[in-house]
Design an enzyme around this catalytic site. Structure first.
Site, PDB file in Angstrom:
ATOM      1  N   VAL A  47     -32.814 -39.648   5.831  1.00  9.52           N
ATOM      2  CA  VAL A  47     -32.291 -40.668   5.485  1.00  9.52           C
ATOM      3  C   VAL A  47     -32.395 -42.053   6.473  1.00  9.52           C
ATOM      4  CG1 VAL A  47     -29.940 -42.022   5.503  1.00  9.52           C
ATOM      5  CG2 VAL A  47     -30.403 -39.625   4.080  1.00  9.52           C
ATOM      6  N   GLY A  48     -32.495 -41.663   7.717  1.00 11.12           N
ATOM      7  CA  GLY A  48     -32.808 -42.892   8.630  1.00 11.12           C
ATOM      8  C   GLY A  48     -34.221 -43.251   8.646  1.00 11.12           C
ATOM      9  N   VAL A  86     -27.244 -39.103  11.720  1.00 10.73           N
ATOM     10  CA  VAL A  86     -27.568 -37.867  12.075  1.00 10.73           C
ATOM     11  C   VAL A  86     -27.399 -36.970  11.054  1.00 10.73           C
ATOM     12  CG1 VAL A  86     -27.458 -38.710  14.435  1.00 10.73           C
ATOM     13  CG2 VAL A  86     -25.474 -37.834  13.312  1.00 10.73           C
ATOM     14  N   SER A  89     -24.467 -41.558   7.954  1.00  9.31           N
ATOM     15  CA  SER A  89     -24.298 -40.140   7.637  1.00  9.31           C
ATOM     16  C   SER A  89     -23.118 -39.924   6.603  1.00  9.31           C
ATOM     17  CB  SER A  89     -23.988 -39.188   8.743  1.00  9.31           C
ATOM     18  OG  SER A  89     -25.154 -39.365   9.751  1.00  9.31           O
ATOM     19  N   GLU A 106     -33.823 -38.064  -2.661  1.00 14.80           N
ATOM     20  CA  GLU A 106     -35.368 -37.617  -2.269  1.00 14.80           C
ATOM     21  C   GLU A 106     -36.357 -37.516  -3.514  1.00 14.80           C
ATOM     22  OE1 GLU A 106     -35.204 -34.320   0.321  1.00 14.80           O
ATOM     23  OE2 GLU A 106     -33.378 -35.072   1.327  1.00 14.80           O
ATOM     24  N   LYS A 154     -18.597 -41.649  -1.302  1.00 14.94           N
ATOM     25  CA  LYS A 154     -19.855 -40.818  -1.172  1.00 14.94           C
ATOM     26  C   LYS A 154     -19.621 -39.538  -1.758  1.00 14.94           C
ATOM     27  CE  LYS A 154     -23.787 -39.736  -0.285  1.00 14.94           C
ATOM     28  NZ  LYS A 154     -25.012 -39.970  -0.933  1.00 14.94           N
ATOM     29  N   VAL A 160     -32.517 -24.330 -13.145  1.00 16.56           N
ATOM     30  CA  VAL A 160     -32.326 -23.091 -12.463  1.00 16.56           C
ATOM     31  C   VAL A 160     -31.062 -23.276 -11.337  1.00 16.56           C
ATOM     32  CG1 VAL A 160     -34.168 -23.633 -10.918  1.00 16.56           C
ATOM     33  CG2 VAL A 160     -33.420 -21.294 -11.076  1.00 16.56           C
ATOM     34  N   GLY A 161     -30.707 -24.435 -11.402  1.00 19.96           N
ATOM     35  CA  GLY A 161     -29.233 -24.776 -10.442  1.00 19.96           C
ATOM     36  C   GLY A 161     -29.931 -25.888  -9.438  1.00 19.96           C
ATOM     37  N   CYS A 164     -27.533 -32.110   0.023  1.00 18.73           N
ATOM     38  CA  CYS A 164     -26.396 -32.934  -0.052  1.00 18.73           C
ATOM     39  C   CYS A 164     -25.333 -32.265  -0.934  1.00 18.73           C
ATOM     40  CB  CYS A 164     -26.672 -34.206  -0.715  1.00 18.73           C
ATOM     41  SG  CYS A 164     -27.474 -35.357   0.620  1.00 18.73           S
TER      42      CYS A 164
HETATM   43  P1  NAD Z   1     -31.982 -34.607   8.744  1.00 22.75           P
HETATM   44  O1  NAD Z   1     -31.640 -33.657   9.399  1.00 22.75           O
HETATM   45  O2  NAD Z   1     -33.167 -35.075   8.111  1.00 22.75           O
HETATM   46  O3  NAD Z   1     -32.225 -35.844  10.170  1.00 22.75           O
HETATM   47  C1  NAD Z   1     -31.107 -36.203  11.177  1.00 22.75           C
HETATM   48  C2  NAD Z   1     -31.962 -36.507  12.350  1.00 22.75           C
HETATM   49  O4  NAD Z   1     -31.098 -36.725  13.338  1.00 22.75           O
HETATM   50  C3  NAD Z   1     -32.594 -35.156  12.883  1.00 22.75           C
HETATM   51  O5  NAD Z   1     -33.844 -35.455  13.171  1.00 22.75           O
HETATM   52  C4  NAD Z   1     -32.042 -34.948  14.401  1.00 22.75           C
HETATM   53  O6  NAD Z   1     -32.810 -34.536  15.390  1.00 22.75           O
HETATM   54  C5  NAD Z   1     -31.355 -36.305  14.720  1.00 22.75           C
HETATM   55  N1  NAD Z   1     -30.130 -36.252  15.625  1.00 22.75           N
HETATM   56  C6  NAD Z   1     -29.099 -35.509  15.613  1.00 22.75           C
HETATM   57  N2  NAD Z   1     -28.452 -35.771  16.569  1.00 22.75           N
HETATM   58  C7  NAD Z   1     -28.852 -36.829  17.343  1.00 22.75           C
HETATM   59  C8  NAD Z   1     -28.578 -37.677  18.398  1.00 22.75           C
HETATM   60  N3  NAD Z   1     -27.301 -37.345  18.840  1.00 22.75           N
HETATM   61  N4  NAD Z   1     -29.208 -38.647  18.864  1.00 22.75           N
HETATM   62  C9  NAD Z   1     -30.613 -38.877  18.276  1.00 22.75           C
HETATM   63  N5  NAD Z   1     -30.871 -38.065  17.205  1.00 22.75           N
HETATM   64  C10 NAD Z   1     -29.958 -37.131  16.723  1.00 22.75           C
HETATM   65  O7  NAD Z   1     -30.932 -35.433   7.978  1.00 22.75           O
HETATM   66  P2  NAD Z   1     -30.790 -36.420   6.636  1.00 22.75           P
HETATM   67  O8  NAD Z   1     -31.426 -35.627   5.560  1.00 22.75           O
HETATM   68  O9  NAD Z   1     -31.382 -37.567   7.188  1.00 22.75           O
HETATM   69  O10 NAD Z   1     -29.317 -36.592   6.610  1.00 22.75           O
HETATM   70  C11 NAD Z   1     -28.420 -37.329   7.352  1.00 22.75           C
HETATM   71  C12 NAD Z   1     -27.116 -37.944   6.858  1.00 22.75           C
HETATM   72  O11 NAD Z   1     -27.443 -38.599   5.802  1.00 22.75           O
HETATM   73  C13 NAD Z   1     -26.488 -36.588   6.647  1.00 22.75           C
HETATM   74  O12 NAD Z   1     -25.214 -36.745   6.846  1.00 22.75           O
HETATM   75  C14 NAD Z   1     -26.556 -36.646   5.035  1.00 22.75           C
HETATM   76  O13 NAD Z   1     -25.405 -36.041   4.533  1.00 22.75           O
HETATM   77  C15 NAD Z   1     -26.754 -37.913   4.655  1.00 22.75           C
HETATM   78  N6  NAD Z   1     -27.415 -38.076   3.459  1.00 22.75           N
HETATM   79  C16 NAD Z   1     -28.640 -37.566   3.221  1.00 22.75           C
HETATM   80  C17 NAD Z   1     -29.465 -37.765   1.878  1.00 22.75           C
HETATM   81  C18 NAD Z   1     -30.648 -37.192   1.692  1.00 22.75           C
HETATM   82  O14 NAD Z   1     -31.146 -37.291   0.626  1.00 22.75           O
HETATM   83  N7  NAD Z   1     -31.220 -36.203   2.614  1.00 22.75           N
HETATM   84  C19 NAD Z   1     -28.974 -38.770   1.019  1.00 22.75           C
HETATM   85  C20 NAD Z   1     -27.451 -39.353   1.426  1.00 22.75           C
HETATM   86  C21 NAD Z   1     -27.292 -39.076   2.636  1.00 22.75           C
HETATM   87  C1  UDX Z   2     -28.546 -36.380  -4.321  1.00 25.11           C
HETATM   88  C2  UDX Z   2     -28.037 -37.674  -4.896  1.00 25.11           C
HETATM   89  O1  UDX Z   2     -28.522 -37.815  -5.983  1.00 25.11           O
HETATM   90  C3  UDX Z   2     -28.063 -39.028  -3.954  1.00 25.11           C
HETATM   91  O2  UDX Z   2     -27.467 -40.120  -4.511  1.00 25.11           O
HETATM   92  C4  UDX Z   2     -27.608 -38.776  -2.702  1.00 25.11           C
HETATM   93  O3  UDX Z   2     -27.757 -39.659  -1.835  1.00 25.11           O
HETATM   94  C5  UDX Z   2     -28.067 -37.335  -2.024  1.00 25.11           C
HETATM   95  O4  UDX Z   2     -28.035 -36.370  -2.876  1.00 25.11           O
HETATM   96  P1  UDX Z   2     -30.941 -35.504  -3.780  1.00 25.11           P
HETATM   97  O5  UDX Z   2     -30.334 -34.167  -3.463  1.00 25.11           O
HETATM   98  O6  UDX Z   2     -32.220 -36.136  -2.979  1.00 25.11           O
HETATM   99  O7  UDX Z   2     -30.077 -36.561  -4.144  1.00 25.11           O
HETATM  100  O8  UDX Z   2     -31.644 -35.321  -5.238  1.00 25.11           O
HETATM  101  P2  UDX Z   2     -31.187 -35.322  -6.762  1.00 25.11           P
HETATM  102  O9  UDX Z   2     -32.312 -36.076  -7.811  1.00 25.11           O
HETATM  103  O10 UDX Z   2     -29.777 -35.765  -6.880  1.00 25.11           O
HETATM  104  O11 UDX Z   2     -31.299 -33.695  -7.121  1.00 25.11           O
HETATM  105  C6  UDX Z   2     -30.273 -32.659  -6.709  1.00 25.11           C
HETATM  106  C7  UDX Z   2     -30.798 -31.352  -7.371  1.00 25.11           C
HETATM  107  O12 UDX Z   2     -30.333 -31.566  -8.651  1.00 25.11           O
HETATM  108  C8  UDX Z   2     -32.027 -31.100  -7.461  1.00 25.11           C
HETATM  109  O13 UDX Z   2     -32.305 -29.548  -6.887  1.00 25.11           O
HETATM  110  C9  UDX Z   2     -32.659 -31.340  -8.834  1.00 25.11           C
HETATM  111  O14 UDX Z   2     -33.540 -30.469  -9.394  1.00 25.11           O
HETATM  112  C10 UDX Z   2     -31.338 -31.106  -9.493  1.00 25.11           C
HETATM  113  N1  UDX Z   2     -31.124 -31.672 -10.997  1.00 25.11           N
HETATM  114  C11 UDX Z   2     -30.901 -33.064 -11.094  1.00 25.11           C
HETATM  115  C12 UDX Z   2     -31.016 -30.801 -12.206  1.00 25.11           C
HETATM  116  O15 UDX Z   2     -30.970 -29.729 -12.095  1.00 25.11           O
HETATM  117  N2  UDX Z   2     -30.715 -31.393 -13.268  1.00 25.11           N
HETATM  118  C13 UDX Z   2     -30.520 -32.870 -13.184  1.00 25.11           C
HETATM  119  O16 UDX Z   2     -30.496 -33.537 -14.204  1.00 25.11           O
HETATM  120  C14 UDX Z   2     -30.661 -33.453 -11.999  1.00 25.11           C
END
Ligand code: NAD
Ligand code: UDX
Length: 470
Positions: free
Chosen positions: A15-16, A91, A132, A167, A222, A272-273, A278
């Protein structure tokens, strides 16, 4: 309101990294520094050959345009915090694995320590933005921590600004978000902080898509968005099971119901799920919140979305075994795809982990290929899922750098991730068929292969949600 000249993002993850890279691209007048405690991750972001720590289409291009111009990656957290006007806390917030709420509640340790660190090192006032995904009320805890630990003269405003990117499409989602949600306290300071952050997004997001709400609503929205999206998938997956036993086709059903504008056509792909870092985490978080609020019926309702997903994964694994005459012991199973969805290298909560684990438990020989996921990552995931060391696991599990090499002597091909490669008309199914034992099966967990063509070649084809199987 304060004009934002410098932004710091704590957490250089999925995310960051993309979020703040896009901010840097769209706001050349703002200096953006993304910091992380993990030096290997920062080194990868800074690598000369742009071998970035995450795979995301379009990301490298954004980083190439901005890095060293107004985008910086660093492990010097203190300096970046001190210089910034606005700080994103981005984070990780994984599900707790022990203690109170284990298996449900979010682990807020990283959020809290980042917040404490900001209070400790900041020498001037800041806007602190919760990026986050967190349980409701976290912003208020962050505010208490900041206020109780700030230096004299330092004032902190706290905002909630959850991220909705998915993603695989992160860059497109960030360029063109359905909405940007900003939660703020209903005070003049809250409104000013909200205006400052809005003005950053206003550099590329139309004003009417920037939504201002209360802190609590923002945090809950969210969790609600992810719960509702995941619920659609569990709903269509529940229907896929009915389709398989009745002869209906879940694609046709999804298309037919999706044309109803009240339902809409998106996010109704039977699979398949669902996986990813997230959906499950955020629903369990909502379940925990509901329990804490003494709303057991609400908790049970959302819990069932996750239960259905677990069932779908295991149901698919069982379909494989059943069709292979009740046993896959010593049979080779070729698994295509390991990422939780296409166009990402991320494997967090990937259904592939559950499937491979169950094939290994059935004592099959499993051959895995994914175009993006590193072999190290797959070994790590499977060692931890099976609680078995690599040396032992490698007697049953082999990892491959191309699809074709997984097929030699295989009884079945299982399509787990919907990579374009596997759906392409150029994919060499004839070659696969020739290399496999007969009868040769294809189990399509994503509904992407051309069943008619494969049957012509001689395959037996089983697709999620289709009655016309085999
Ligand atoms: P991530 O694990 O990829 O990244 C988090 C990073 O934060 C890590 O690199 C870690 O080393 C760092 N970190 C932790 N504590 C720290 C600190 N005190 N100082 C500096 N760095 C620190 O996680 P992510 O997938 O980017 O998710 C981050 C947040 O965003 C989560 O709360 C998640 O639920 C939310 N989010 C994720 C997605 C997604 O698609 N991955 C989408 C929307 C929201
Ligand atoms: C999700 C949310 O979509 C996004 O808005 C939020 O910020 C983070 O979580 P992400 O998990 O990255 O995003 O991907 P997403 O496209 O939502 O897919 C999640 C899972 O659902 C995947 O395993 C995908 O294959 C599955 N999926 C999605 C299905 O099985 N069927 C669908 O119709 C859509």
């Amino acid at each position: 309101h304060t004009e934002i000249k410098r932004i710091c993002c704590i957490g250089a993850g999925y995310v960051g990294g993309p979020t703040c890279s896009v901010i840097a691209l769209k706001c050349p007048h703002i200096i953006v520094t993304i910091v992380d405690l993990n030096p290997a991750r920062i080194a990868a972001w800074n690598s000369e050959d742009f071998a970035l720590p995450i795979y995301e289409p379009g990301l490298e291009d954004v980083v190439r345009q901005t890095r060293g111009r107004n985008l910086f990656f660093s492990t010097e957290v203190d300096k970046a915090v001190q210089e910034a006007d606005l700080i994103f806390v981005s984070v990780n917030t994984p599900t707790k694995t022990s203690g109170v709420g284990a298996g449900y509640a979010a682990d807020l340790n990283y959020v809290e320590s980042a917040t404490r660190h900001i209070a400790q090192v900041a020498t001037s006032s800041k806007i602190v933005v919760e990026k986050s995904t967190v349980p409701c009320r976290t912003a208020s805890s962050m505010r208490t921590i900041l206020e109780s630990n700030s230096r004299p003269g330092c004032h902190f405003d706290i905002l909630s600004n959850p991220e909705f990117l998915a993603e695989g499409t992160a860059i497109a989602d960030l360029y063109n978000p359905d909405r940007v949600l900003i939660g703020a306290l209903d005070t003049p300071e809250g409104a000013a902080a909200c205006a400052a952050l809005s003005s950053v997004y206003a550099n590329w997001v139309p004003k009417e898509r920037i939504l201002n709400v209360g802190l609590w609503s923002s945090e809950l929205s969210k969790l609600a968005a992810n719960a509702l999206l995941a619920q659609r998938i569990s709903s269509i997956n529940a229907l896929s099971a009915i389709c398989e036993t009745t002869g209906a086709d879940v694609r046709e059903v999804a298309h037919a119901v999706g044309l109803d504008s009240r339902i809409g056509s998106k996010f109704l792909r039977a699979s398949v799920g669902f996986g990813g870092s997230c959906f499950q985490k955020d629903i369990l978080n909502l379940v925990y919140l509901s329990e804490s609020l003494h709303l057991p019926e609400v908790a049970k309702y959302w819990r069932s979305v996750v239960d259905m997903n677990e069932w779908q994964k295991l149901r698919f694994a069982k379909t494989v075994v059943d069709n292979l005459f009740g046993t896959i012991t010593n049979k080779r199973i070729a698994v295509l795809g390991f990422a939780f969805k296409a166009d990402t290298g991320d494997t967090r909560e990937s259904p592939a982990i559950t499937l491979v684990k169950s094939f290994v438990a059935e004592r099959a020989k499993v051959a895995v290929y994914d175009p993006q996921v590193s072999h190290d990552q797959i070994w790590m995931d499977m060692q931890s899922a099976c609680s078995t060391p690599k040396q032992e696991l490698s007697k049953q599990l082999t990892l491959h750098t191309d699809a074709q090499s997984t097929f030699a002597g295989a009884s079945a091909i299982v399509v787990v991730t919907e990579w374009a490669e596997f759906a392409s008309p150029n994919f060499d199914w004839e070659g696969a068929f020739a290399a496999m034992t007969k009868p040769a099966f294809v189990f399509d967990g994503r509904g992407i292969v051309n069943g008619a063509r494969l049957r012509e070649i001689g395959f037996k084809v089983v697709t999620i949600g289709r009655g016309e199987n085999l």
